[in-house]
Write a protein that holds these residues in place. Structure first.
Motif, PDB file in Angstrom:
ATOM      1  N   TYR A 194       0.889  -1.142   0.011  1.00 52.38           N
ATOM      2  CA  TYR A 194       0.043  -0.081   0.155  1.00 52.38           C
ATOM      3  C   TYR A 194       1.046   1.353  -0.088  1.00 52.38           C
ATOM      4  CZ  TYR A 194      -2.878   3.676   2.092  1.00 52.38           C
ATOM      5  OH  TYR A 194      -3.620   5.036   2.407  1.00 52.38           O
ATOM      6  N   VAL A 195       0.756   2.103  -0.932  1.00 54.82           N
ATOM      7  CA  VAL A 195       1.378   3.288  -1.179  1.00 54.82           C
ATOM      8  C   VAL A 195       0.428   4.515  -1.338  1.00 54.82           C
ATOM      9  CG1 VAL A 195       3.133   4.760  -2.086  1.00 54.82           C
ATOM     10  CG2 VAL A 195       3.218   2.217  -2.367  1.00 54.82           C
ATOM     11  N   PHE A 202       4.683  12.119  -4.933  1.00 57.19           N
ATOM     12  CA  PHE A 202       5.730  11.868  -3.663  1.00 57.19           C
ATOM     13  C   PHE A 202       5.041  10.744  -2.800  1.00 57.19           C
ATOM     14  CE2 PHE A 202       7.631  15.143  -5.804  1.00 57.19           C
ATOM     15  CZ  PHE A 202       9.091  15.042  -5.894  1.00 57.19           C
ATOM     16  N   ILE A 203       5.912   9.856  -2.225  1.00 58.48           N
ATOM     17  CA  ILE A 203       5.557   8.897  -1.288  1.00 58.48           C
ATOM     18  C   ILE A 203       5.387   9.436   0.154  1.00 58.48           C
ATOM     19  CG2 ILE A 203       5.914   6.914  -0.030  1.00 58.48           C
ATOM     20  CD1 ILE A 203       7.460   5.941  -2.450  1.00 58.48           C
ATOM     21  N   GLU A 204       3.827   9.457   0.438  1.00 59.49           N
ATOM     22  CA  GLU A 204       3.851   9.948   1.933  1.00 59.49           C
ATOM     23  C   GLU A 204       3.501   9.075   3.057  1.00 59.49           C
ATOM     24  OE1 GLU A 204       0.176  12.262   1.059  1.00 59.49           O
ATOM     25  OE2 GLU A 204       1.144  14.048   0.550  1.00 59.49           O
ATOM     26  N   VAL A 205       2.797   7.756   2.502  1.00 58.77           N
ATOM     27  CA  VAL A 205       2.615   6.661   3.638  1.00 58.77           C
ATOM     28  C   VAL A 205       3.064   5.488   2.907  1.00 58.77           C
ATOM     29  CG1 VAL A 205       1.118   5.363   5.007  1.00 58.77           C
ATOM     30  CG2 VAL A 205       1.091   7.843   4.833  1.00 58.77           C
ATOM     31  N   VAL A 206       3.526   4.440   3.335  1.00 62.24           N
ATOM     32  CA  VAL A 206       3.526   2.985   2.843  1.00 62.24           C
ATOM     33  C   VAL A 206       3.393   1.968   4.029  1.00 62.24           C
ATOM     34  CG1 VAL A 206       5.386   3.628   1.109  1.00 62.24           C
ATOM     35  CG2 VAL A 206       6.208   3.010   3.438  1.00 62.24           C
ATOM     36  N   ASN A 207       2.873   0.798   3.596  1.00 59.05           N
ATOM     37  CA  ASN A 207       2.820  -0.293   4.613  1.00 59.05           C
ATOM     38  C   ASN A 207       4.247  -1.197   4.543  1.00 59.05           C
ATOM     39  OD1 ASN A 207       2.314  -1.816   2.439  1.00 59.05           O
ATOM     40  ND2 ASN A 207       0.276  -2.598   3.272  1.00 59.05           N
ATOM     41  N   ASP A 208       4.236  -2.144   5.652  1.00 53.61           N
ATOM     42  CA  ASP A 208       5.305  -2.945   5.816  1.00 53.61           C
ATOM     43  C   ASP A 208       5.504  -4.057   4.678  1.00 53.61           C
ATOM     44  OD1 ASP A 208       5.884  -1.742   8.192  1.00 53.61           O
ATOM     45  OD2 ASP A 208       4.825  -3.418   9.358  1.00 53.61           O
ATOM     46  N   SER A 209       4.483  -4.158   3.971  1.00 52.06           N
ATOM     47  CA  SER A 209       4.193  -5.156   2.922  1.00 52.06           C
ATOM     48  C   SER A 209       5.153  -4.563   1.774  1.00 52.06           C
ATOM     49  CB  SER A 209       2.932  -5.740   2.522  1.00 52.06           C
ATOM     50  OG  SER A 209       2.253  -6.387   3.515  1.00 52.06           O
ATOM     51  N   PHE A 210       4.673  -3.115   1.191  1.00 51.86           N
ATOM     52  CA  PHE A 210       5.483  -2.620   0.297  1.00 51.86           C
ATOM     53  C   PHE A 210       6.925  -2.430   0.688  1.00 51.86           C
ATOM     54  CE2 PHE A 210       6.972   0.907  -2.076  1.00 51.86           C
ATOM     55  CZ  PHE A 210       6.254   0.672  -3.398  1.00 51.86           C
ATOM     56  N   CYS A 211       7.414  -1.986   1.830  1.00 52.51           N
ATOM     57  CA  CYS A 211       8.601  -2.045   2.176  1.00 52.51           C
ATOM     58  C   CYS A 211       9.431  -3.259   1.808  1.00 52.51           C
ATOM     59  CB  CYS A 211       8.883  -1.474   3.648  1.00 52.51           C
ATOM     60  SG  CYS A 211       8.346   0.214   4.187  1.00 52.51           S
ATOM     61  N   ALA A 212       8.893  -4.455   2.485  1.00 52.47           N
ATOM     62  CA  ALA A 212       9.621  -5.557   2.153  1.00 52.47           C
ATOM     63  C   ALA A 212       9.585  -6.143   0.672  1.00 52.47           C
ATOM     64  CB  ALA A 212       8.577  -6.636   2.629  1.00 52.47           C
ATOM     65  N   ALA A 218      10.342   2.204   5.495  1.00 48.91           N
ATOM     66  CA  ALA A 218       9.523   3.492   5.573  1.00 48.91           C
ATOM     67  C   ALA A 218      10.191   4.850   5.402  1.00 48.91           C
ATOM     68  CB  ALA A 218       8.399   3.505   6.316  1.00 48.91           C
ATOM     69  N   ASP A 219      11.271   5.037   6.369  1.00 50.18           N
ATOM     70  CA  ASP A 219      11.728   6.449   6.418  1.00 50.18           C
ATOM     71  C   ASP A 219      12.788   6.704   5.285  1.00 50.18           C
ATOM     72  OD1 ASP A 219      13.879   4.414   7.193  1.00 50.18           O
ATOM     73  OD2 ASP A 219      14.435   5.627   8.657  1.00 50.18           O
ATOM     74  N   ARG A 220      13.298   5.497   4.560  1.00 49.88           N
ATOM     75  CA  ARG A 220      14.000   5.674   3.367  1.00 49.88           C
ATOM     76  C   ARG A 220      13.114   5.999   1.902  1.00 49.88           C
ATOM     77  NH1 ARG A 220      18.828   1.888   2.431  1.00 49.88           N
ATOM     78  NH2 ARG A 220      18.945   3.306   0.610  1.00 49.88           N
ATOM     79  N   LEU A 221      11.970   5.657   2.234  1.00 51.39           N
ATOM     80  CA  LEU A 221      10.771   5.787   1.156  1.00 51.39           C
ATOM     81  C   LEU A 221      10.010   7.114   1.204  1.00 51.39           C
ATOM     82  CD1 LEU A 221       9.375   2.243   0.800  1.00 51.39           C
ATOM     83  CD2 LEU A 221      11.078   3.305  -0.827  1.00 51.39           C
ATOM     84  N   ALA A 222      10.139   7.654   2.540  1.00 50.21           N
ATOM     85  CA  ALA A 222       9.359   9.148   2.557  1.00 50.21           C
ATOM     86  C   ALA A 222       9.828  10.234   1.564  1.00 50.21           C
ATOM     87  CB  ALA A 222       9.466   9.583   4.047  1.00 50.21           C
ATOM     88  N   ASP A 223       8.965  10.778   0.840  1.00 47.85           N
ATOM     89  CA  ASP A 223       9.179  11.781   0.105  1.00 47.85           C
ATOM     90  C   ASP A 223       9.973  11.672  -1.315  1.00 47.85           C
ATOM     91  OD1 ASP A 223       7.831  13.788   1.784  1.00 47.85           O
ATOM     92  OD2 ASP A 223       9.553  14.040   3.048  1.00 47.85           O
TER      93      ASP A 223
END
Length: 294
Positions: A194-195, A202-212, A218-223
């Motif tokens: 989920y993104v 620009f990315i605002e929120v992601v869930n753990d599944s997308f990070c995996a 998540a902090d590296r994907l922010a913005d």
């Protein structure tokens, strides 16, 4: 002492000694009578006094309660101690689908039979008997899929019923609960990414599944621009599809490949939906699943 700078005044002894003179003065204007320098009475002609008294009786301060009630955005029903209706404003008539009816003088239960035997009746009778205000959120007895906030309180020996449409608030809270449950279910599933992205992508929120899926926290994907996570040849098409969704041209589903932190490509199915806010589009939601899933 004939006068001061504001009005005529006369000592009581002087009034008695020269009554004829002061009677003439008092017929034209009020005269303050003093005793040891302190004003105690007003001396004036009888005609002036009667004019003042009659004016007070014939011009009482107007009662503007109903004028105020007619301008309210809430429904208002006023009842006497016997629950006979004394006033209903237009909003209440519209809420109850009784636009063209004259309900004043009718029993509350005859005018609004939907209220009889309901929770609202209990609140009305409680306020009438106890003198306490009461309130509750209820499904509207007059319309389907409508919620009302009902308040009852004592008024002029009877009771007042105040109705406010809270359907929008109830829907927002219920939808928020559904959204929370869906996100929790996606987290439990573990295979649905989920993104949420801004209007600029620009990315605002992601869930753990997308990070995996992409191997990044998540902090590296922010913005980060979401398009930068798509394989290079597919980025122009991905940006075009995202922009079309954000412009309101319809939600989309398509296959693409994501870059991962390990340097390999992860084939996924993606779906993009426009995120609606109070003032229009506020971004988009992207859901991705792996091709390898059954």
């Amino acid at each position: 002492m004939l006068d001061d700078r504001r009005r005529r005044s006369v000592p009581a002894a002087e009034l008695v000694r020269n009554f004829a003179h002061w009677r003439e003065v008092g017929s034209r204007e009020p005269v303050m009578v003093t005793h040891h320098g302190r004003e105690t009475h007003v001396f004036m002609g009888l005609d002036r006094f009667r004019t003042m008294a009659v004016g007070d009786d014939e011009a009482p301060a107007p009662d503007r309660t109903f004028e105020l009630a007619a301008r309210m955005h809430q429904g208002l029903v006023l009842c006497g101690p016997d629950l006979a209706i004394t006033y209903v404003n237009g909003v209440a008539l519209a809420m109850a689908k009784r636009w063209d009816r004259d309900l004043e003088g009718q029993s509350l239960w005859n005018a609004f039979p939907e209220l009889a035997g309901s929770l609202t009746e209990a609140h009305i009778r409680h306020s009438l008997s106890s003198g306490e205000a009461s309130g509750a959120d209820i499904p509207s007895p007059f319309r389907d899929d409508v919620w009302l906030h009902v308040q009852t309180f004592p008024f002029a020996g009877g009771v007042a019923l105040l109705l406010r449409d809270i359907t929008a608030d109830m829907q927002r809270h219920r939808l928020a609960d559904v959204k929370s449950a869906i996100l929790k279910a996606m987290g439990v599933h573990g295979g649905v990414g989920y993104v949420r992205v801004s209007m600029r992508g620009f990315i605002e929120v992601v869930n753990d599944s997308f990070c995996a899926m992409v191997g990044l926290a998540a902090d590296r994907l922010a913005d980060v621009p979401i398009a930068d996570l798509v394989e290079l040849p597919s980025r122009p098409l991905f940006r075009e599809r995202l922009e079309r969704v954000l412009r309101g041209e319809g939600d989309m589903r398509f296959a693409t490949q994501l870059l991962t932190n390990e340097g390999v490509l992860a084939p996924v199915d993606a779906a993009i939906a426009r995120l609606h806010g109070i003032y229009g589009t506020e971004g988009a939601v992207i859901v991705v699943t792996s091709h390898s899933m059954p």
